[in-house]
Design an enzyme around this catalytic site. Structure first.
Site, PDB file in Angstrom:
ATOM      1  CG  ASP A 145     -16.661   8.446  -9.665  1.00 34.97           C
ATOM      2  OD1 ASP A 145     -16.255   9.076 -10.671  1.00 34.97           O
ATOM      3  OD2 ASP A 145     -15.920   7.761  -8.947  1.00 34.97           O
ATOM      4  N   GLY A 162      -9.000   0.000  -4.820  1.00 32.74           N
ATOM      5  CA  GLY A 162      -9.783   1.209  -5.035  1.00 32.74           C
ATOM      6  C   GLY A 162      -9.224   2.340  -4.207  1.00 32.74           C
ATOM      7  N   GLY A 163      -9.799   3.500  -4.364  1.00 34.00           N
ATOM      8  CA  GLY A 163      -9.336   4.655  -3.607  1.00 34.00           C
ATOM      9  C   GLY A 163      -9.526   4.450  -2.115  1.00 34.00           C
ATOM     10  N   GLY A 199      -9.758   1.330  -0.569  1.00 28.87           N
ATOM     11  CA  GLY A 199      -9.392   0.012  -0.066  1.00 28.87           C
ATOM     12  C   GLY A 199      -9.391  -1.034  -1.163  1.00 28.87           C
ATOM     13  N   PRO A 200      -8.849  -2.229  -0.868  1.00 33.94           N
ATOM     14  CG  PRO A 200      -7.812  -4.008   0.207  1.00 33.94           C
ATOM     15  CD  PRO A 200      -8.283  -2.608   0.436  1.00 33.94           C
ATOM     16  CB  VAL A 201     -11.898  -4.974  -4.897  1.00 36.93           C
ATOM     17  CG1 VAL A 201     -13.052  -5.866  -5.280  1.00 36.93           C
ATOM     18  CG2 VAL A 201     -12.376  -3.558  -4.660  1.00 36.93           C
ATOM     19  CG  LEU A 215     -11.087  -9.180  -7.999  1.00 33.84           C
ATOM     20  CD1 LEU A 215     -12.575  -8.976  -7.789  1.00 33.84           C
ATOM     21  CD2 LEU A 215     -10.840  -9.922  -9.295  1.00 33.84           C
ATOM     22  N   GLY A 216      -8.106  -5.713  -7.274  1.00 37.37           N
ATOM     23  CA  GLY A 216      -7.658  -4.350  -7.531  1.00 37.37           C
ATOM     24  C   GLY A 216      -7.673  -3.543  -6.258  1.00 37.37           C
TER      25      GLY A 216
END
Ligand SMILES: *[C@@H]1O[C@H](CO)[C@@H](O)[C@H](O)[C@H]1NC(C)=O
Ligand SMILES: *[C@@H]1O[C@H](CO)[C@@H](O)[C@H](O)[C@H]1NC(C)=O
Ligand SMILES: *[C@@H]1O[C@H](CO)[C@@H](O)[C@H](O)[C@H]1NC(C)=O
Ligand SMILES: *[C@@H]1O[C@H](CO)[C@@H](O)[C@H](O)[C@H]1NC(C)=O
Ligand SMILES: *[C@@H]1O[C@H](CO)[C@@H](O)[C@H](O)[C@H]1NC(C)=O
Length: 823
Positions: free
Chosen positions: A630, A514-515, A517-519, A511-512
């Site tokens: 955040d 992130g800073g 690790g991946p999702v 899905l994407g």
């Protein structure tokens, strides 16, 4: 005080005043109030005098009602049982401080016979702005020295700041009694009161028969009132000590008028006055549905309103009278399939999400933990169940000694109970669901500890092959000052399960990134969609983030927070499993040329309010008191109904209950959303989240990013632009051009106004989230915003935001600044 001294000539004046302007809130000795005269509280909120509840009768009563509300609403009546039949009644205060209601023959119809008297002092009676009629010594305003107060003798109405409950010192039980009918205030059939047999609970009775049990106070609410939730209208609390036991609520704002009553039909109702409509609206009812009928399903029965029939036996139990049971006569309840042995062979079955049974035959200990509770229950043959007494602090022990009556299950907000079962009834269960118990103290401290669990769990998993286990982590709570140990439980997913669900972490499922690790998107075997956040194996920050996120979110539950389903720990793999949000994140809508049109005003407004509520929950209502740190559009996910869910707790911090701000040397967050005091001094507090919320509100309204905002006429960022428009009275120009078609002026204006209040430069000027939610949801007047923080700062081209391909899971634009200050 508007009290007048007792010189004869002044008394005459005061009597005159009473008949003409009636703006005096007190009664002095030997002054009498006759039918037709009224007394009004200082701020004119309540009025008292004689009234008839209906035009059909000549009965006259002395009572208190709202002064500013167009529908006469009586909240208290003195002579409920003894109406006057004409207008000759007089209320008078004697020198001892007793209020008396006299008829034309000077017979005492009613009196405030208090055991305290004024002795040598001069008493006065005063109607307060709370609707409380008090008698006190002239110069003594102290509440505890009141000689008498009507709040000690409520009728059918429970007003804000009234203590509903028992004063053990004075021996007073303050409870509600219904009126006979809406036009007859005499005592009706119903009562609603605390019952202090066993652990106190509130029982509503018709005569002596219990009809509804609100349940006991479980730290958050009454067990049988799941709809008693933190809200914008009123705050509430419960107190239980040697001296008193009571429940109380206070209105958040004095622009709201609300009252609770026990009506003549025995329904517990809260109303809110809607000025515009000129009527009282029902806000919530105590009894929600058929399952709230006391003991509907009999002993060991459980009621679930979504089932048909609603009654079932608890597992391990069967109907006592199967024939009757089939005919929907459940009153005889259920019996055990296998008797308890009591020889140490018994165990417990945990039942989740219920209203716990009647506690009249219960025992409790506030300092025991749940393990001690289990032990005590096992050693007493009469013990049938136990539960955590206070689910907020997860402490205390509540034990039942009798048949379990009046259990129901709730879709959400129920609590857990452990029901005693014979060993033979347990085995199957235990085999199906074994628990791995892991002890980490504290969970946050070090990677080695976590590695410890990993190995431990890994080995267990190897022994166990497949399936979903559950890790119980016990950790030292290093936030709460009391250093209590607490238990939290998180379903543990098997690595292979997750690998299968995500097609072996294939790129198609990604899905994407992130800073940390991946999702991935995954689909479990039962078809449930999940999002898997795989934390980077190497990065130390990834590990911190993982632990932090687990810690913060494991216990949080709110419909505006993303829900953590479990975790997966396997060798050096650490993954968090979330429910999948099909609509991705907010920024994929509001900043997207194509999709922003579909985000009409009402959706945007709902989203603003939803985020506000989620944040309020984090700040105040959750056990940990969490600062998100955040908050930004890409961290707001949208569920299938487009409800906002706050996500990404990687940077979140928990505050000690008493602390309101903290300091960090490592400033982490996202440019454009961070409050000035945080960016510059590293000071974060709930108010720095409020700042980010304000930025988000302005972004949602305008469809523009604060960071990267450009305007041909000036050099301001979005905050500065919004402020400028506001100052010039042109705030509606801020609204996203894509949705100009249909919107509600007042809502847009209010949102911008609240947004600007949130982004004010100084944290102390910003409202807290309680206030924000209230301001957004009501029409209370708003203060003028001062200048925003960071309103001229603009992005320099060099630090252009690196937008990642799938921003909804991205945390890659985190800014990290290390402050090396001597502290
Ligand atoms: C009302 O007050 C007057 C004096 O102010 C007193 O003489 C009279 O008896 C009072 N009436 C009643 C009914 O108490
Ligand atoms: C009011 O009640 C009294 C006795 O309680 C009675 O003597 C009187 O006649 C009644 N008056 C009216 C108008 O009914
Ligand atoms: C007040 O009077 C009623 C009836 O006369 C009596 O039952 C009650 O106990 C009295 N209360 C006090 C506090 O004296
Ligand atoms: C409650 O539990 C604590 C801790 O186990 C114990 O010290 C205390 O005596 C208990 N109190 C009562 C009233 O049983
Ligand atoms: C259990 O209940 C019975 C009957 O109520 C009572 O006689 C007995 O003492 C109780 N036992 C314990 C251990 O409390």
């Amino acid at each position: 005080m508007k009290h007048l001294p007792i010189f004869p000539f002044l008394l005459t004046i005061s009597t005159l005043l009473l008949t003409s302007t009636t703006s005096i809130s007190t009664i002095t000795p030997n002054q009498n109030i006759s039918d037709g005269q009224t007394i009004i509280s200082d701020d004119e909120l309540f009025k008292m005098g004689f009234f008839s509840p209906s035009t059909r009768s000549n009965n006259r009563y002395f009572g208190i009602w709202y002064n500013k509300i167009s529908v006469t609403t009586v909240v208290w009546v003195a002579n409920r049982e003894k109406p006057l039949n004409d207008t000759s009644g007089v209320l008078t205060l004697n020198d001892q401080g007793t209020l008396m209601l006299l008829d034309h023959t000077h017979n005492i119809i009613w009196s405030s016979n208090s055991s305290l008297t004024a002795n040598n002092n001069i008493p006065v009676a005063q109607l307060l702005d709370t609707g409380n009629l008090v008698i006190r010594n002239e110069n003594d305003l102290a509440v505890e020295n009141y000689l008498w107060q009507s709040f000690d003798y409520p009728g059918d109405t429970f007003l804000p700041s009234m203590k509903f409950g028992i004063d053990f010192v004075k021996g007073l039980n303050k409870y509600l009694t219904s009126w006979k009918s809406v036009d007859d205030p005499s005592i009706g059939e119903y009562t609603n009161r605390f019952d202090s047999d066993g652990y106190p609970q509130i029982l509503m009775r018709k005569g002596s028969k219990v009809e509804f049990n609100s349940g006991y106070w479980n730290g958050l609410r009454f067990s049988g009132m799941p709809n008693l939730k933190p809200n914008d209208i009123y705050t509430f609390g419960f107190e239980f000590n040697e001296r008193e036991l009571y429940y109380k609520y206070e209105l958040v704002s004095n622009s709201v008028v609300s009252r609770m009553i026990l009506n003549p039909e025995g329904r517990i109702q809260r109303f809110i006055w809607i000025e515009r409509a000129g009527e009282w609206r029902l806000y919530v009812s105590g009894q929600m549905d058929n399952c709230d009928r006391y003991g509907l399903c009999g002993a060991y029965g459980i009621c679930n309103i979504n089932d048909s029939p609603a009654c079932a036996c608890l597992s391990g139990f069967e109907p006592r009278e199967p024939e009757e049971w089939r005919r929907a006569d459940w009153s005889n309840g259920c019996v055990r399939r296998v008797e308890l042995s009591c020889e140490g062979g018994d165990g417990f079955v945990k039942r989740l999400g219920v209203k716990v049974p009647d506690t009249r035959r219960s025992w409790y200990n506030v300092s025991m933990n749940i393990e001690e509770c289990e032990r005590v229950c096992l050693t007493n043959c009469n013990c049938t169940a136990y539960a955590t007494l206070d689910i907020k602090t997860r402490s205390g022990c509540l034990i039942w000694f009798d048949d379990l009556v009046d259990i129901r299950s709730y879709a959400e907000d129920g609590q857990d109970i452990f029901i005693r079962m014979a060993a033979s009834e347990l085995d199957t269960k235990a085999k199906a669901k074994r628990r791995v118990r892991v002890i980490i103290v504290p969970v946050l401290v070090s990677a080695t500890v976590l590695l410890g669990i990993c190995l431990f769990v890994y080995r267990k998993r190897k022994q166990k092959k497949n399936g979903v286990n559950s890790v119980v982590m016990v950790r030292e709570n290093n936030f709460a000052s009391d250093k209590k140990k607490e238990d939290w439980e998180l379903p543990l997913f098997d690595f292979n399960t997750i690998a299968n669900a995500t097609n072996n972490f294939s790129d198609d499922c990604k899905l994407g990134e992130g800073g940390f690790g991946p999702v991935y998107k995954g689909i479990l075997e039962d078809g449930k969609e999940i999002a898997v956040k795989r934390h980077s194996r190497k990065s130390k920050q990834g590990l911190d983030e993982f632990q932090n996120e687990v810690k913060c979110i494991a216990k949080l539950q709110h419909r505006n927070l993303v829900k953590l389903l479990g975790c997966c720990i396997d060798e050096d793999e650490r993954m968090l499993i979330y429910e999948y949000m099909p609509n991705k994140s907010l920024n994929s809508f509001i900043f997207d040329e194509g999709k922003r049109k579909s985000m009409d005003w009402s959706k945007r407004y709902t989203i603003i309010i939803g985020i506000g509520r989620g944040l309020l929950y984090l700040h105040q209502d959750s056990r940990l008191r969490i600062i998100h740190r955040d908050l930004k559009a890409s961290n707001i996910l949208l569920d299938k109904d487009m409800n906002p869910r706050i996500s990404d707790f990687g940077l979140a911090r928990s505050l000690d209950g008493s602390d309101t701000k903290a300091n960090t040397r490592r400033v982490m967050g996202t440019y454009g959303y961070m409050a000035p005091e945080y960016t510059i001094d590293g000071i974060y507090s709930t108010k720095s989240d409020v700042f980010s919320f304000g930025v988000l509100v302005l972004e949602i309204v305008s469809g523009k990013k604060n960071r990267g905002f450009r305007h041909e006429n000036h050099d301001l960022n979005l905050l500065g632009h919004a402020w400028r428009l506001y100052k010039n009275g042109k705030q509606l120009e801020l609204l996203d051009g894509a949705i100009k078609g249909s919107y509600v002026h007042s809502e847009v204006k209010r949102s911008i106004h609240v947004g600007l209040l949130c982004v004010q430069k100084y944290p102390e000027d910003r409202p807290d989230m309680t206030m924000v939610v209230l301001m957004l949801g009501s029409e209370i007047p708003l203060p003028e915003p001062k200048q925003p923080g960071f309103y001229t700062e603009r992005r320099r081209p060099a630090e252009a935001e690196s937008s990642s391909s799938n921003p909804e899971w991205s945390s890659s634009n985190h800014l990290s600044v290390t402050h090396l200050q001597p502290r």
